[in-house]
Design an enzyme around this catalytic site. Sequence first.
Site, PDB file in Angstrom:
ATOM      1  N   ARG A  64       0.811  -1.230   0.000  1.00 37.54           N
ATOM      2  CA  ARG A  64       0.000   0.000   0.000  1.00 37.54           C
ATOM      3  C   ARG A  64       0.841   1.276   0.000  1.00 37.54           C
ATOM      4  NH1 ARG A  64      -4.091  -2.461   3.668  1.00 37.54           N
ATOM      5  NH2 ARG A  64      -5.587  -3.398   2.242  1.00 37.54           N
ATOM      6  N   LYS A  87       4.401  11.734 -11.047  1.00 35.39           N
ATOM      7  CA  LYS A  87       3.576  10.949 -11.978  1.00 35.39           C
ATOM      8  C   LYS A  87       4.286   9.616 -12.223  1.00 35.39           C
ATOM      9  CE  LYS A  87       1.061  14.409 -14.622  1.00 35.39           C
ATOM     10  NZ  LYS A  87       0.868  15.005 -15.957  1.00 35.39           N
ATOM     11  N   GLU A  89      12.132  18.365 -23.828  1.00 36.98           N
ATOM     12  CA  GLU A  89      11.396  18.722 -22.598  1.00 36.98           C
ATOM     13  C   GLU A  89      11.987  19.986 -21.958  1.00 36.98           C
ATOM     14  OE1 GLU A  89       8.624  17.289 -21.506  1.00 36.98           O
ATOM     15  OE2 GLU A  89       8.621  15.201 -22.207  1.00 36.98           O
ATOM     16  N   LYS A 101       9.442  23.246 -12.982  1.00 33.26           N
ATOM     17  CA  LYS A 101       8.541  22.118 -12.709  1.00 33.26           C
ATOM     18  C   LYS A 101       8.173  22.068 -11.241  1.00 33.26           C
ATOM     19  CE  LYS A 101       7.076  17.611 -13.647  1.00 33.26           C
ATOM     20  NZ  LYS A 101       7.102  16.454 -14.509  1.00 33.26           N
ATOM     21  N   GLU A 142      -2.757  18.051 -11.114  1.00 31.56           N
ATOM     22  CA  GLU A 142      -3.143  18.518 -12.442  1.00 31.56           C
ATOM     23  C   GLU A 142      -4.609  18.918 -12.552  1.00 31.56           C
ATOM     24  OE1 GLU A 142      -0.893  16.663 -15.713  1.00 31.56           O
ATOM     25  OE2 GLU A 142      -2.787  16.657 -16.792  1.00 31.56           O
ATOM     26  N   ARG A 200      -0.804  22.668 -14.025  1.00 34.65           N
ATOM     27  CA  ARG A 200       0.142  21.586 -14.355  1.00 34.65           C
ATOM     28  C   ARG A 200      -0.088  21.054 -15.775  1.00 34.65           C
ATOM     29  NH1 ARG A 200       2.470  16.557 -10.684  1.00 34.65           N
ATOM     30  NH2 ARG A 200       3.700  15.667 -12.369  1.00 34.65           N
ATOM     31  N   ASN A 235       1.899  19.503 -20.355  1.00 35.68           N
ATOM     32  CA  ASN A 235       1.541  18.525 -21.385  1.00 35.68           C
ATOM     33  C   ASN A 235       1.589  19.130 -22.786  1.00 35.68           C
ATOM     34  OD1 ASN A 235       1.019  16.585 -19.390  1.00 35.68           O
ATOM     35  ND2 ASN A 235      -1.021  17.424 -19.067  1.00 35.68           N
ATOM     36  N   HIS A 248       1.980  16.920 -25.765  1.00 33.80           N
ATOM     37  CA  HIS A 248       1.909  15.521 -25.350  1.00 33.80           C
ATOM     38  C   HIS A 248       0.680  14.790 -25.900  1.00 33.80           C
ATOM     39  CE1 HIS A 248       5.243  16.595 -22.820  1.00 33.80           C
ATOM     40  NE2 HIS A 248       5.298  15.403 -22.264  1.00 33.80           N
ATOM     41  N   HIS A 259       1.809  11.568 -27.562  1.00 30.01           N
ATOM     42  CA  HIS A 259       1.425  10.242 -27.070  1.00 30.01           C
ATOM     43  C   HIS A 259       0.700   9.450 -28.150  1.00 30.01           C
ATOM     44  CE1 HIS A 259       1.567  11.354 -22.490  1.00 30.01           C
ATOM     45  NE2 HIS A 259       2.759  11.192 -23.016  1.00 30.01           N
ATOM     46  N   HIS A 285      10.018   9.071 -26.743  1.00 29.59           N
ATOM     47  CA  HIS A 285       9.072  10.019 -26.148  1.00 29.59           C
ATOM     48  C   HIS A 285       9.391  11.488 -26.448  1.00 29.59           C
ATOM     49  CE1 HIS A 285       6.214  11.821 -23.463  1.00 29.59           C
ATOM     50  NE2 HIS A 285       7.175  12.364 -22.736  1.00 29.59           N
TER      51      HIS A 285
HETATM   52  N1  GLY Z   1       5.295  15.401 -17.552  1.00 26.41           N
HETATM   53  C1  GLY Z   1       4.218  16.237 -17.209  1.00 26.41           C
HETATM   54  C2  GLY Z   1       3.955  16.329 -15.751  1.00 26.41           C
HETATM   55  O1  GLY Z   1       4.720  15.815 -14.962  1.00 26.41           O
HETATM   56  O2  GLY Z   1       2.977  16.900 -15.354  1.00 26.41           O
END
Ligand code: GLY
Length: 381
Positions: A134, A156, A198, A240, A250, A254, A258, A261, A265, A279
């Site tokens: 857990r 994430k 990035e 960040k 998010e 946040r 993206n 992305h 993606h 990526h």
């Molecule tokens: N890679 C995008 C984020 O961490 O929100």
Amino acid sequence: MTRTASRTGPQTTPEKITVDLGNRAYDIFVGQGLIENAATYVAPLLKRPRVTVVTDENVAQHHLDALQKSFADNNIISTPFILPPGEKTKSFEQLQHLLSALLDAGVERGDLVIALGGGVIGDLTGFAASVLRRGVDFAQIPTTLLAQVDSSVGGKTGINVPQGKNLIGAFHQPRLVLADTGALTTLPPRQFRAGYAEVVKYGLINDPSFFDWLEANLENTRSGDVTIITKAIVTSCDAKARIVAADEREGGVRALLNLGHTFGHALEAATGFSDRLIHGEGVAIGMTMAFELSVSLGLCSGQDAVRARRHLSNAGLPTRLSDIPGDLPGASALIDLMAQDKKVVDGTLTFILARGIGDTFITRDVAASDLLSFMTDQGTA
Ligand code: GLY
């Protein structure tokens, strides 16, 4: 982009950035020699002198011995788990394998699991840590530029499934991030370029002066100037850290991270998460497409889109669908892949669009017909 710097010896004083999440706050250290000195940073987090290290075969070759030596020198037992390299490792199969191995090795609730590697290892290990007993603590030792400036920070974690990227996962913050810039010298140039996409993202989303600085320093970055690369990493992590502290899960700002992305993606899924498109390359094409879509909707000047594309392209990154080797699905099929995005709300895609360099915003107001004609114009019949 190629780099010529060699790994420098002794540790210099690293830069420290704090991700301010109250009682879950943690530090990111950026500098040379952090892997060799990891125990100094990790030891205060341990309840017993024991860690597990999850890594992949490539990273293990370069960095595992140095990391384990640091622990051994400080009387900390370290047990390594070495997984296959590549995006395909972010799978249910490898997750199950890793969780079983961690349980078999007797990892307890109070132990620390360390992710040593790029985004794949960090995301998989973080997710395993989030569900093991857990939830156990984990630390990130990112060894790729992409992981140092993005995926190791912010909590994430997750795996890919055939339906799309990162669709199964959890928010689980690390206790510590050690970004050793010396590790970048063993990184294949293609991986370095992918991570650079990035870095550029932080300039494009909300920091036009950082984008100017990146343009001015591209040659220094290419030649492996450690001071310049460190400054780029620190600026990225600082950006960040501030965004994650403001919006951990998010709900709002946040989502700017993206940028590119949703397109990226979908392209990664369309190319089977294979070496055809890694990526950061998908993000480079995706960010260019986000600027182009903004131009086509009358939101952004064509010059800014050209400038964004030119910088990414000068850095050696792909910026067009035609830069991806092999065939791609048509416009509608790509839009279906985009619809698997986590940010879909009531069937509507969320986009990060631009009013200019360093001026982006979140919107759900892109009409399906506009998207289809834009995607068709990109050369996807
Ligand atoms: N890679 C995008 C984020 O961490 O929100």
